[in-house]
Scaffold this active site. Structure first.
Site, PDB file in Angstrom:
ATOM      1  N   TYR A 237       0.836  -1.221   0.000  1.00  6.27           N
ATOM      2  CA  TYR A 237       0.000   0.000   0.000  1.00  6.27           C
ATOM      3  C   TYR A 237       0.859   1.255   0.000  1.00  6.27           C
ATOM      4  O   TYR A 237       0.561   2.222  -0.695  1.00  6.27           O
ATOM      5  CB  TYR A 237      -0.966  -0.008   1.188  1.00  6.27           C
ATOM      6  CG  TYR A 237      -2.303  -0.602   0.830  1.00  6.27           C
ATOM      7  CD1 TYR A 237      -2.517  -1.975   0.914  1.00  6.27           C
ATOM      8  CD2 TYR A 237      -3.327   0.202   0.343  1.00  6.27           C
ATOM      9  CE1 TYR A 237      -3.736  -2.534   0.542  1.00  6.27           C
ATOM     10  CE2 TYR A 237      -4.553  -0.345  -0.029  1.00  6.27           C
ATOM     11  CZ  TYR A 237      -4.752  -1.708   0.071  1.00  6.27           C
ATOM     12  OH  TYR A 237      -5.952  -2.257  -0.309  1.00  6.27           O
ATOM     13  N   VAL A 250      -7.168  -4.381   5.958  1.00  4.47           N
ATOM     14  CA  VAL A 250      -7.251  -5.837   5.823  1.00  4.47           C
ATOM     15  C   VAL A 250      -8.721  -6.112   5.498  1.00  4.47           C
ATOM     16  O   VAL A 250      -9.478  -6.669   6.299  1.00  4.47           O
ATOM     17  CB  VAL A 250      -6.779  -6.543   7.110  1.00  4.47           C
ATOM     18  CG1 VAL A 250      -6.745  -8.067   6.913  1.00  4.47           C
ATOM     19  CG2 VAL A 250      -5.402  -6.034   7.530  1.00  4.47           C
ATOM     20  N   HIS A 251      -9.092  -5.699   4.288  1.00  8.29           N
ATOM     21  CA  HIS A 251     -10.495  -5.585   3.897  1.00  8.29           C
ATOM     22  C   HIS A 251     -11.348  -6.789   4.345  1.00  8.29           C
ATOM     23  O   HIS A 251     -12.343  -6.655   5.032  1.00  8.29           O
ATOM     24  CB  HIS A 251     -10.601  -5.473   2.364  1.00  8.29           C
ATOM     25  CG  HIS A 251      -9.764  -4.410   1.748  1.00  8.29           C
ATOM     26  ND1 HIS A 251     -10.095  -3.061   1.788  1.00  8.29           N
ATOM     27  CD2 HIS A 251      -8.593  -4.483   1.071  1.00  8.29           C
ATOM     28  CE1 HIS A 251      -9.166  -2.367   1.149  1.00  8.29           C
ATOM     29  NE2 HIS A 251      -8.245  -3.199   0.714  1.00  8.29           N
ATOM     30  N   ASP A 252     -10.953  -7.980   3.884  1.00  4.00           N
ATOM     31  CA  ASP A 252     -11.817  -9.153   4.018  1.00  4.00           C
ATOM     32  C   ASP A 252     -12.058  -9.537   5.472  1.00  4.00           C
ATOM     33  O   ASP A 252     -13.137 -10.050   5.811  1.00  4.00           O
ATOM     34  CB  ASP A 252     -11.210 -10.332   3.248  1.00  4.00           C
ATOM     35  CG  ASP A 252     -11.093 -10.018   1.762  1.00  4.00           C
ATOM     36  OD1 ASP A 252     -10.290 -10.673   1.083  1.00  4.00           O
ATOM     37  OD2 ASP A 252     -11.795  -9.101   1.286  1.00  4.00           O
TER      38      ASP A 252
END
Ligand code: RIB
Ligand code: CA
Length: 323
Positions: A237, A250-252
């Site tokens: 990132y 940590v989207h998910d």
């Protein structure tokens, strides 16, 4: 225990989400379906297999899913770089090609494909199940097209995807929905109870490098792997989508943790969300009707416009330390 089926394009945040789901006593991970997304289907399937073997959770069945989106790669100009994988996609070092874990040895994907699994499992289920897609929605959309009545056995669909105020793959669209916009549209219109965990929430739940160090000190196999993945994500990132000092989303994992403690998300509102598909400039854009311009349409989801970073990091750390 709440039965869930995860649908993943394992990359690093999918892997952390899987670790959290397997660690949660409240969740029974019935199966994991892989899909083309962050990388091609061979990569996302193997990454899921090697993660389960590394964790000693070989008993969780993996069903290999769609190797391409429903239609978005048919016109060559629309998705020339999908499926991902190999050297031509170096920019997305957030995931790499293979998870940095030992290759799977004994763990294999089931013979049945993911779409057939959805149709069989949901046709025969004696109790409802929650589906947790954290990649492109291709598998579930194909199953709905083949047998729409399977939606009756779905408790809820908790989706990581979409965005109101951000894009990440394009200025208009979030990656999972950009990858297969038509699939996103089919799922959003399926009639099930849906919760959408978009970039607006996940970008407010970034994890810091110092917090990854604390996770690493937890010492479990999940802690060690997740800490490495978080630090890899921070490097990735900071290279091409800086999120502030030394942190990354940590989207998910936020989709999984929302099921365990809804307070990790904030400003969750019933919303009608449409999808732009067909290949225009805003292909894959989630059209969030905050001002109710679609007068004739009822909300089709609960949409999380924000998140509580501290609650998220605390629960993430607790779960990873648990196993
Ligand atoms: O836009 C973020 C989403 O795209 C996450 O699910 C990530 O794993 C990628 O699939
Ligand atoms: Ca994903």
């Amino acid at each position: 225990m709440r039965k869930i089926i995860m649908d993943v394009d394992t990359g690093t945040d999918d892997a952390i989400a899987i670790m959290c789901a397997l660690a949660a006593e409240e969740l029974d991970v019935v199966a994991i379906c892989s899909v083309n997304g962050n990388r091609g289907i061979t990569y996302t399937t193997e990454n899921t297999l090697r993660l389960l073997e590394y964790l000693g959770r070989e008993e969780v069945p993996v069903y290999k899913g769609a190797h391409l989106p429903m239609v978005s790669t048919l016109p060559a100009w629309r998705r020339p770089e999908v499926p991902y994988g190999g050297k031509e996609f170096r920019e997305m070092e957030i995931h790499g090609d293979w998870l940095e874990l030992p290759p799977s040895v004994n763990k294999k994907a089931e013979d049945m494909d993911a779409v057939s699994f959805y149709i069989k499992y949901l046709s025969e289920a004696k109790e409802k199940v929650t589906i947790v897609p954290v990649g492109p929605l291709t598998n579930l959309a194909l199953a709905f097209r083949a047998k729409p009545e399977i939606v009756e056995n779905i408790e809820e669909i908790v989706i990581m995807g979409a965005a109101y105020a951000h894009g990440n793959k394009t200025a208009a669209a979030e990656f999972n929905w950009w990858c297969d916009p038509e699939a996103a549209k089919i799922v959003m219109d399926c009639g099930a109870k849906i919760t959408v965990i978009p970039l607006d929430a996940t970008h407010k739940a970034c994890v810091k490098g110092s917090e990854a160090d604390i996770i690493e000190a937890g010492g479990t196999k999940a802690c060690l792997a997740a800490a490495d993945m978080i630090k890899q994500r921070i490097r990735g990132y900071s290279t091409f989508q800086p999120m502030g000092d030394d942190m990354a989303p940590v989207h998910d994992a936020l989709a999984v943790l929302y099921m365990l403690d809804p307070q990790v998300c904030e400003d969750v509102r019933p919303m009608y969300v449409d999808v732009d598909f067909g290949g225009g400039n805003s292909d894959g854009m989630s059209i969030v009707d905050v001002d109710k311009r679609y007068y004739d349409r009822e909300p089709n989801c609960d949409f999380a416009f924000s998140a509580n970073r501290e609650k998220f990091v605390a629960l993430l750390t607790k779960l990873l330390k648990a196993r």
